[in-house]
Design a protein around this motif. Structure first.
Motif, PDB file in Angstrom:
ATOM      1  N   HIS A   4      -4.066   5.163   0.846  1.00 38.20           N
ATOM      2  CA  HIS A   4      -2.296   4.296   1.102  1.00 38.20           C
ATOM      3  C   HIS A   4      -2.358   3.730  -0.016  1.00 38.20           C
ATOM      4  O   HIS A   4      -2.395   3.396  -1.093  1.00 38.20           O
ATOM      5  CB  HIS A   4      -2.288   2.928   1.733  1.00 38.20           C
ATOM      6  CG  HIS A   4      -2.241   2.981   3.701  1.00 38.20           C
ATOM      7  ND1 HIS A   4      -2.223   3.892   4.097  1.00 38.20           N
ATOM      8  CD2 HIS A   4      -3.761   2.572   4.130  1.00 38.20           C
ATOM      9  CE1 HIS A   4      -2.463   3.847   5.540  1.00 38.20           C
ATOM     10  NE2 HIS A   4      -3.641   2.804   5.517  1.00 38.20           N
ATOM     11  N   LEU A   5      -0.999   3.639  -0.204  1.00 35.75           N
ATOM     12  CA  LEU A   5       0.216   3.697  -1.241  1.00 35.75           C
ATOM     13  C   LEU A   5      -0.015   2.046  -2.027  1.00 35.75           C
ATOM     14  O   LEU A   5      -0.117   1.149  -1.325  1.00 35.75           O
ATOM     15  CB  LEU A   5       1.767   3.909  -1.679  1.00 35.75           C
ATOM     16  CG  LEU A   5       1.314   5.260  -1.046  1.00 35.75           C
ATOM     17  CD1 LEU A   5       2.772   5.577  -0.382  1.00 35.75           C
ATOM     18  CD2 LEU A   5       1.474   5.936  -2.035  1.00 35.75           C
ATOM     19  N   HIS A  25       3.556  10.794   2.086  1.00 35.17           N
ATOM     20  CA  HIS A  25       2.887   9.861   2.500  1.00 35.17           C
ATOM     21  C   HIS A  25       3.755   9.363   3.205  1.00 35.17           C
ATOM     22  O   HIS A  25       2.869   8.794   4.377  1.00 35.17           O
ATOM     23  CB  HIS A  25       2.040   9.217   0.809  1.00 35.17           C
ATOM     24  CG  HIS A  25       0.186   8.114   1.939  1.00 35.17           C
ATOM     25  ND1 HIS A  25      -0.945   8.688   2.260  1.00 35.17           N
ATOM     26  CD2 HIS A  25       0.768   6.257   2.491  1.00 35.17           C
ATOM     27  CE1 HIS A  25      -1.278   7.544   2.991  1.00 35.17           C
ATOM     28  NE2 HIS A  25      -0.099   6.791   2.669  1.00 35.17           N
ATOM     29  N   CYS A  29       3.059   7.764   6.757  1.00 35.97           N
ATOM     30  CA  CYS A  29       2.387   6.485   7.008  1.00 35.97           C
ATOM     31  C   CYS A  29       3.190   5.283   7.763  1.00 35.97           C
ATOM     32  O   CYS A  29       3.872   3.973   6.387  1.00 35.97           O
ATOM     33  CB  CYS A  29       1.170   6.142   5.408  1.00 35.97           C
ATOM     34  SG  CYS A  29       0.078   4.807   5.732  1.00 35.97           S
ATOM     35  N   CYS A  32       2.236   1.409   5.081  1.00 39.29           N
ATOM     36  CA  CYS A  32       2.707   2.091   4.524  1.00 39.29           C
ATOM     37  C   CYS A  32       4.548   1.453   4.218  1.00 39.29           C
ATOM     38  O   CYS A  32       5.853   0.737   3.256  1.00 39.29           O
ATOM     39  CB  CYS A  32       2.564   3.014   3.130  1.00 39.29           C
ATOM     40  SG  CYS A  32       0.821   3.424   2.587  1.00 39.29           S
TER      41      CYS A  32
END
Ligand SMILES: [Zn+2]
Lengths: 180, 179
Positions: A4-5, A25, A29, A32
């Protein structure tokens, strides 16, 4: 990108920065995206809060600041470079300005020759006739304007000297007024 | 003449040549921000307006010959901070419990589901608050914040990271209360 970021990466994406991989991403996601939305909410809340408490700047303050700006711009135009006594500590500068002012007061009564105490003290070579052009007994920025507005001379030498004098008077008026 | 899109660097160039409208452009562009920063640091209205005048007098004093190596705000921020500290020093009062250092006590819970920025800030340390405001309100790049605060970029990132975590937690709590 499997992880995850982190918040810094999300913040970069919020600003339209960050890598293509991070963007990809985020797009795919759900957790996120929820984090990104909450960050956007926080940013908006901070901005709203910052806007709320700020006073409106009164026009009088604007006028004063812009007057300083106008004087500074006029000095630059008249002379290009202003020779300020930047190296002097304020107390020393104040003493010199006071000395210059005192000398000028005296000089209005007995017109001085070049090389008076004011000149030596402040490094500004001006005489009473050259400084107090509007004859109000004080050296102010208006004197510099008065000299600048005088009809131009065909002699470039005289014109150059006049420009230098305008700058000197403006500089002196500003430093005396500021007490520095 | 100045237009809103003219970069600070161009205004600075023109101001260096004695263009009064360029000085005015710089002032109008950054005036409210300078007042905001002063108030964030804890200045009241009158002090903030004094700081505004002193900061720009100081800025104008750098012309001609002023070179802009980063955003003008990166230059102005420490100048504002310096003036505020100077005011406090001059008064010789106990360092006022400023908003940046000592957050106001939390007020009554908000009656809408809107997140309250003041409450979020109240959960941060002084350093986190400073970074969060420069980043989220002023939109400064991390490198410019580092320059304004005279700390490494890594430090800015870690403060920002911690600030976001703290504000997320606070926002989550207030959201739960509302529900
Ligand atoms: Zn994710």
């Amino acid at each position: 990108m499997d992880e995850h970021l982190d918040s810094i990466a999300l913040d970069e994406l919020r600003r339209g920065e960050g890598s293509a991989a991070a963007r990809e991403h985020l797009d795919s996601c759900e957790p996120c995206r929820a984090e990104a939305d909450s960050l956007a909410g926080i940013v908006q809340a901070l901005r709203d809060d910052d806007d709320q408490g700020r006073p409106v700047v009164p026009p009088e303050i604007d006028r004063q600041v812009l007057e300083v700006a106008r004087r500074r711009a006029a000095s630059i135009r008249a002379h290009g470079v202003i020779h300020r006594h930047r190296w002097l500590r304020p107390a020393v500068g104040m003493a010199i300005a006071a000395g210059a002012l005192l000398s000028m007061r005296l000089s209005f009564d007995a017109l001085p020759s070049p090389g008076s105490r004011a000149e030596k003290a402040s490094g500004v070579a001006v005489t009473a006739q050259q400084t107090d052009l509007d004859g109000d007994g004080r050296v102010t920025i208006l004197d510099a304007f008065a000299l600048a507005r005088q009809p131009a001379s065909p002699s470039s030498e005289i014109e150059d000297e006049r420009k230098r004098s305008v700058a000197r008077i403006a500089d002196l008026a500003v430093s005396v007024e500021r007490g520095a | 003449m100045t237009n809103r899109d003219e970069p600070d660097a161009d205004l600075v160039d023109r101001a260096n040549q004695g263009d009064a409208t360029a000085f005015e452009g710089l002032y109008r562009r950054h005036r409210d921000w300078v007042v905001s920063v002063a108030m964030r640091l804890g200045a009241d209205r009158d002090d903030a307006l004094d700081i505004l005048q002193e900061t720009f007098a100081h800025l104008f004093d750098q012309f001609p010959g002023f070179t802009l190596t980063s955003q003008l705000r990166t230059y102005l921020y420490p100048a504002v901070k310096h003036r505020w500290l100077d005011i406090q020093r001059r008064r010789r009062t106990r360092v006022r419990l400023i908003r940046l250092i000592s957050p106001p006590p939390p007020g009554p819970p908000p009656d809408s589901d809107r997140v309250d920025g003041g409450r979020l800030l109240a959960t941060l340390t002084a350093e986190q608050r400073e970074v969060a405001l420069l980043r989220f309100v002023d939109d400064l790049p991390l490198g410019e914040i580092a320059a304004a605060l005279d700390v490494p970029v890594g430090t800015v990132k870690s403060r920002l990271h911690a600030a976001i975590a703290a504000m997320r937690a606070a926002a989550a709590v207030s959201e739960k209360k509302v529900r």
